[in-house]
Design a protein around this motif. Structure first.
Motif, PDB file in Angstrom:
ATOM      1  N   ILE A   1      -6.486 -11.437 -27.265  1.00  0.00           N
ATOM      2  CA  ILE A   1      -7.160 -10.618 -28.267  1.00  0.00           C
ATOM      3  C   ILE A   1      -7.510  -9.250 -27.682  1.00  0.00           C
ATOM      4  CG2 ILE A   1      -9.204 -10.413 -29.728  1.00  0.00           C
ATOM      5  CD1 ILE A   1      -9.183 -13.445 -30.014  1.00  0.00           C
ATOM      6  N   LEU A   2      -7.999  -9.233 -26.443  1.00  0.00           N
ATOM      7  CA  LEU A   2      -8.267  -7.955 -25.782  1.00  0.00           C
ATOM      8  C   LEU A   2      -6.989  -7.128 -25.663  1.00  0.00           C
ATOM      9  CD1 LEU A   2     -10.713  -9.156 -22.996  1.00  0.00           C
ATOM     10  CD2 LEU A   2     -11.240  -7.372 -24.675  1.00  0.00           C
ATOM     11  N   ASP A   3      -5.884  -7.786 -25.303  1.00  0.00           N
ATOM     12  CA  ASP A   3      -4.605  -7.085 -25.204  1.00  0.00           C
ATOM     13  C   ASP A   3      -4.165  -6.565 -26.569  1.00  0.00           C
ATOM     14  OD1 ASP A   3      -4.499  -7.602 -22.502  1.00  0.00           O
ATOM     15  OD2 ASP A   3      -3.163  -9.332 -22.691  1.00  0.00           O
ATOM     16  N   GLY A   4      -4.396  -7.364 -27.614  1.00  0.00           N
ATOM     17  CA  GLY A   4      -4.024  -6.927 -28.957  1.00  0.00           C
ATOM     18  C   GLY A   4      -4.823  -5.705 -29.388  1.00  0.00           C
ATOM     19  N   CYS A   5      -6.111  -5.667 -29.037  1.00  0.00           N
ATOM     20  CA  CYS A   5      -6.941  -4.509 -29.378  1.00  0.00           C
ATOM     21  C   CYS A   5      -6.479  -3.270 -28.617  1.00  0.00           C
ATOM     22  CB  CYS A   5      -8.406  -4.800 -29.063  1.00  0.00           C
ATOM     23  SG  CYS A   5      -9.126  -6.025 -30.156  1.00  0.00           S
ATOM     24  N   LYS A   6      -6.140  -3.449 -27.342  1.00  0.00           N
ATOM     25  CA  LYS A   6      -5.586  -2.321 -26.591  1.00  0.00           C
ATOM     26  C   LYS A   6      -4.315  -1.820 -27.255  1.00  0.00           C
ATOM     27  CE  LYS A   6      -3.982  -0.915 -21.999  1.00  0.00           C
ATOM     28  NZ  LYS A   6      -2.733  -0.299 -22.501  1.00  0.00           N
ATOM     29  N   GLY A   7      -3.498  -2.767 -27.729  1.00  0.00           N
ATOM     30  CA  GLY A   7      -2.276  -2.376 -28.425  1.00  0.00           C
ATOM     31  C   GLY A   7      -2.559  -1.573 -29.676  1.00  0.00           C
ATOM     32  N   PHE A   8      -3.619  -1.930 -30.395  1.00  0.00           N
ATOM     33  CA  PHE A   8      -3.971  -1.155 -31.594  1.00  0.00           C
ATOM     34  C   PHE A   8      -4.373   0.261 -31.212  1.00  0.00           C
ATOM     35  CE2 PHE A   8      -6.953   0.623 -34.615  1.00  0.00           C
ATOM     36  CZ  PHE A   8      -6.287   0.440 -35.814  1.00  0.00           C
ATOM     37  N   PHE A   9      -5.235   0.395 -30.222  1.00  0.00           N
ATOM     38  CA  PHE A   9      -5.691   1.735 -29.837  1.00  0.00           C
ATOM     39  C   PHE A   9      -4.560   2.570 -29.236  1.00  0.00           C
ATOM     40  CE2 PHE A   9      -9.874  -0.566 -29.552  1.00  0.00           C
ATOM     41  CZ  PHE A   9     -10.450   0.074 -30.655  1.00  0.00           C
ATOM     42  N   ASP A  10      -3.515   1.903 -28.727  1.00  0.00           N
ATOM     43  CA  ASP A  10      -2.367   2.615 -28.168  1.00  0.00           C
ATOM     44  C   ASP A  10      -1.368   3.047 -29.236  1.00  0.00           C
ATOM     45  OD1 ASP A  10      -3.268   2.505 -25.560  1.00  0.00           O
ATOM     46  OD2 ASP A  10      -2.095   0.722 -25.021  1.00  0.00           O
ATOM     47  N   LEU A  11      -1.572   2.636 -30.489  1.00  0.00           N
ATOM     48  CA  LEU A  11      -0.669   3.064 -31.562  1.00  0.00           C
ATOM     49  C   LEU A  11      -0.718   4.590 -31.713  1.00  0.00           C
ATOM     50  CD1 LEU A  11      -1.500   0.453 -34.372  1.00  0.00           C
ATOM     51  CD2 LEU A  11       0.556   0.493 -32.935  1.00  0.00           C
ATOM     52  N   GLU A  12       0.324   5.140 -32.268  1.00  0.00           N
ATOM     53  CA  GLU A  12       0.317   6.572 -32.593  1.00  0.00           C
ATOM     54  C   GLU A  12      -0.793   6.858 -33.603  1.00  0.00           C
ATOM     55  OE1 GLU A  12       2.127   8.888 -31.169  1.00  0.00           O
ATOM     56  OE2 GLU A  12       3.217   7.443 -29.910  1.00  0.00           O
ATOM     57  N   GLU A  13      -1.327   8.067 -33.550  1.00  0.00           N
ATOM     58  CA  GLU A  13      -2.438   8.413 -34.438  1.00  0.00           C
ATOM     59  C   GLU A  13      -2.072   8.205 -35.906  1.00  0.00           C
ATOM     60  OE1 GLU A  13      -5.577   9.151 -33.527  1.00  0.00           O
ATOM     61  OE2 GLU A  13      -4.808   8.626 -31.542  1.00  0.00           O
ATOM     62  N   GLU A  14      -0.831   8.532 -36.268  1.00  0.00           N
ATOM     63  CA  GLU A  14      -0.414   8.363 -37.664  1.00  0.00           C
ATOM     64  C   GLU A  14      -0.451   6.896 -38.072  1.00  0.00           C
ATOM     65  OE1 GLU A  14       1.265   9.947 -35.334  1.00  0.00           O
ATOM     66  OE2 GLU A  14       0.957  12.041 -35.930  1.00  0.00           O
ATOM     67  N   GLU A  15      -0.120   5.998 -37.163  1.00  0.00           N
ATOM     68  CA  GLU A  15      -0.158   4.573 -37.482  1.00  0.00           C
ATOM     69  C   GLU A  15      -1.583   4.077 -37.645  1.00  0.00           C
ATOM     70  OE1 GLU A  15       3.327   2.192 -35.502  1.00  0.00           O
ATOM     71  OE2 GLU A  15       2.537   3.590 -34.003  1.00  0.00           O
ATOM     72  N   LYS A  16      -2.477   4.536 -36.791  1.00  0.00           N
ATOM     73  CA  LYS A  16      -3.875   4.107 -36.912  1.00  0.00           C
ATOM     74  C   LYS A  16      -4.518   4.652 -38.188  1.00  0.00           C
ATOM     75  CE  LYS A  16      -4.782   5.351 -32.600  1.00  0.00           C
ATOM     76  NZ  LYS A  16      -5.427   5.580 -31.289  1.00  0.00           N
ATOM     77  N   GLN A  17      -4.046   5.809 -38.647  1.00  0.00           N
ATOM     78  CA  GLN A  17      -4.597   6.390 -39.864  1.00  0.00           C
ATOM     79  C   GLN A  17      -4.339   5.501 -41.085  1.00  0.00           C
ATOM     80  OE1 GLN A  17      -6.447   9.361 -40.592  1.00  0.00           O
ATOM     81  NE2 GLN A  17      -6.853   9.020 -38.427  1.00  0.00           N
ATOM     82  N   GLU A  18      -3.343   4.631 -41.005  1.00  0.00           N
ATOM     83  CA  GLU A  18      -3.074   3.710 -42.111  1.00  0.00           C
ATOM     84  C   GLU A  18      -4.261   2.778 -42.361  1.00  0.00           C
ATOM     85  OE1 GLU A  18       0.532   1.515 -41.485  1.00  0.00           O
ATOM     86  OE2 GLU A  18       1.560   3.244 -40.591  1.00  0.00           O
ATOM     87  N   PHE A  19      -5.116   2.603 -41.348  1.00  0.00           N
ATOM     88  CA  PHE A  19      -6.218   1.650 -41.438  1.00  0.00           C
ATOM     89  C   PHE A  19      -7.586   2.338 -41.382  1.00  0.00           C
ATOM     90  CE2 PHE A  19      -2.634  -0.260 -39.107  1.00  0.00           C
ATOM     91  CZ  PHE A  19      -2.274  -1.249 -40.010  1.00  0.00           C
ATOM     92  N   LYS A  20      -7.633   3.644 -41.658  1.00  0.00           N
ATOM     93  CA  LYS A  20      -8.895   4.360 -41.461  1.00  0.00           C
ATOM     94  C   LYS A  20      -9.967   3.948 -42.469  1.00  0.00           C
ATOM     95  CE  LYS A  20      -7.899   8.471 -44.281  1.00  0.00           C
ATOM     96  NZ  LYS A  20      -7.868   9.947 -44.280  1.00  0.00           N
ATOM     97  N   GLY A  21      -9.591   3.562 -43.693  1.00  0.00           N
ATOM     98  CA  GLY A  21     -10.577   3.143 -44.688  1.00  0.00           C
ATOM     99  C   GLY A  21     -11.421   4.297 -45.190  1.00  0.00           C
ATOM    100  N   ASN A  22     -12.009   4.116 -46.354  1.00  0.00           N
ATOM    101  CA  ASN A  22     -12.870   5.131 -46.948  1.00  0.00           C
ATOM    102  C   ASN A  22     -14.210   4.580 -47.402  1.00  0.00           C
ATOM    103  OD1 ASN A  22     -10.990   7.433 -46.924  1.00  0.00           O
ATOM    104  ND2 ASN A  22      -9.797   6.200 -48.369  1.00  0.00           N
ATOM    105  N   HIS A  23     -14.357   3.271 -47.383  1.00  0.00           N
ATOM    106  CA  HIS A  23     -15.550   2.619 -47.898  1.00  0.00           C
ATOM    107  C   HIS A  23     -16.302   1.909 -46.774  1.00  0.00           C
ATOM    108  CE1 HIS A  23     -12.611   2.869 -51.160  1.00  0.00           C
ATOM    109  NE2 HIS A  23     -13.627   2.931 -51.997  1.00  0.00           N
ATOM    110  N   VAL A  24     -17.602   1.860 -46.895  1.00  0.00           N
ATOM    111  CA  VAL A  24     -18.433   1.163 -45.919  1.00  0.00           C
ATOM    112  C   VAL A  24     -17.997  -0.283 -45.773  1.00  0.00           C
ATOM    113  CG1 VAL A  24     -20.777   0.381 -45.410  1.00  0.00           C
ATOM    114  CG2 VAL A  24     -20.412   2.664 -46.322  1.00  0.00           C
ATOM    115  N   LEU A  25     -17.621  -0.920 -46.877  1.00  0.00           N
ATOM    116  CA  LEU A  25     -17.258  -2.330 -46.855  1.00  0.00           C
ATOM    117  C   LEU A  25     -15.756  -2.552 -47.031  1.00  0.00           C
ATOM    118  CD1 LEU A  25     -20.233  -3.934 -48.836  1.00  0.00           C
ATOM    119  CD2 LEU A  25     -19.924  -3.716 -46.369  1.00  0.00           C
TER     120      LEU A  25
END
Length: 346
Positions: free
Chosen positions: A106-130
């Motif tokens: 799980i720690l490795d998977g989280c590192k993998g998420f943070f290592d994604l390109e910025e454009e890929e992480k933006q797909e999950f940025k969200g706009n709502h508190v919940l």
């Protein structure tokens, strides 16, 4: 995003977020970075009054004795657990039965998420508190004047399980169970909200000026934490900040605001903060356990009644959803949300 069932998203949104806010990972990896921008600078006095916990002082709970020990051992562990919640609001759990291989993946998977390109992480940025999946930087850049040296990913994993579609390693997220008791019945923990939170604190060239997360308490009942071996967690105990070391194959657990409310102040939610360093990138994963969003949390009636007469309630009830939105929509500031529901002594 993937989910087992679909549900409408809440209408509560953040104010429009500032543009040009990059991830702290991108900033930290800037070539030749030797100082941090003024927008990430905090006053040095936040680092004062720090001590290291003496060996053996932080309470340790052996989970195996709690579930399979003798009646005497279970009774002793329950007593130790209550004392830890009263005196520290924080404890370490060993022999919990979760394989180290799973936690590492799980720690490795989280590192993998943070290592994604910025454009890929933006797909999950969200706009709502919940929003069930939300990634970003700092805590709430829409209201902060100084930003925290932190990127995050927040995922709702119970009662409906969500997971980012990438990277594949994050599919190993698993929810942790909650015991069945008065708390289970009163707060509807079968539908209780569990939030998976991954935090990235990159190497910082001026750690004495930066802050990973400010002093704050958590909103739920209990929060479980694992780390990648890089220290940085500090908890407040008896007016001093205590460095918490890293220990393999153990959970760190802290009490939250709603356990303090439910216990009418017997168990205190603990103030804690995240520091950064110049020697390594820290990844921590928190699993926040709370009641169902529709539960109105107030002091337990059974705890207010005693042989000495009824004890006055020290907190007013508030729907957990409203409390969560209140905290997540504002600056993170100590126990400011808890103070909103605290009844002042006359």
């Amino acid at each position: 995003m993937a989910a087992e069932t679909a549900s409408p998203l809440p209408s509560n949104t953040f104010p429009s977020q500032p543009t040009k806010i990059t991830s702290i990972k991108t900033l930290a990896e800037s070539p030749g970075l030797t100082s941090i921008p003024a927008t990430y600078t905090f006053t040095p006095d936040l680092h004062g009054q720090v001590t290291s916990a003496p060996e053996g002082s932080i309470p340790v709970i052996d989970y195996s004795l709690l579930i399979s020990g003798t009646p005497g051992q279970r009774s002793e562990i329950v007593h130790e657990l209550g004392r830890a919640c009263q005196d520290w609001g924080f404890f370490m759990v060993i022999n919990h039965g979760v394989p180290q291989k799973l936690l590492s993946s799980i720690l490795d998977g989280c590192k993998g998420f943070f290592d994604l390109e910025e454009e890929e992480k933006q797909e999950f940025k969200g706009n709502h508190v919940l929003d069930p999946i939300r990634s970003g930087t700092s805590f709430n850049v829409s209201v902060e004047k100084a930003f925290y040296w932190r990127d995050f990913l927040k995922v709702f994993v119970h009662p409906v399980f969500y997971s980012p579609t990438k990277p594949a390693g994050l599919r190993n997220i698993r929810k942790f169970g909650a015991g069945r008791s008065y708390i289970d019945k009163a707060l509807d923990l079968e539908r209780g909200k569990q939030i998976f939170i991954a935090n990235l604190y990159p190497t910082c060239p001026q750690p004495e000026l930066a802050m990973g997360m400010p002093p704050h308490s958590d909103h739920g009942l209990l929060t479980l934490l694992i780390q990648n071996g890089i220290g940085g967690l500090q908890i407040q105990h008896k007016g001093k900040w205590v460095n918490v070391g890293t220990h393999s194959n153990s959970f760190l657990v802290n009490t939250g605001d709603h356990l303090e409310i439910l216990s009418n102040g017997r168990y205190k939610s603990v103030l804690h903060r995240a520091m950064v360093n110049s020697k390594g990138t820290r990844i921590s994963i928190a699993m926040a356990h709370g009641p169902s969003l529709d539960s109105v949390v107030s002091p337990a009636p059974e705890l207010l009644a005693s042989s000495k007469g009824d004890e006055p309630a020290a907190y007013i009830g508030m729907k957990y959803k409203d409390y969560l939105e209140l905290q997540q929509s504002n600056k993170l500031d100590g126990k400011s949300c808890l103070d909103r529901v605290r009844i002042s002594a006359v």
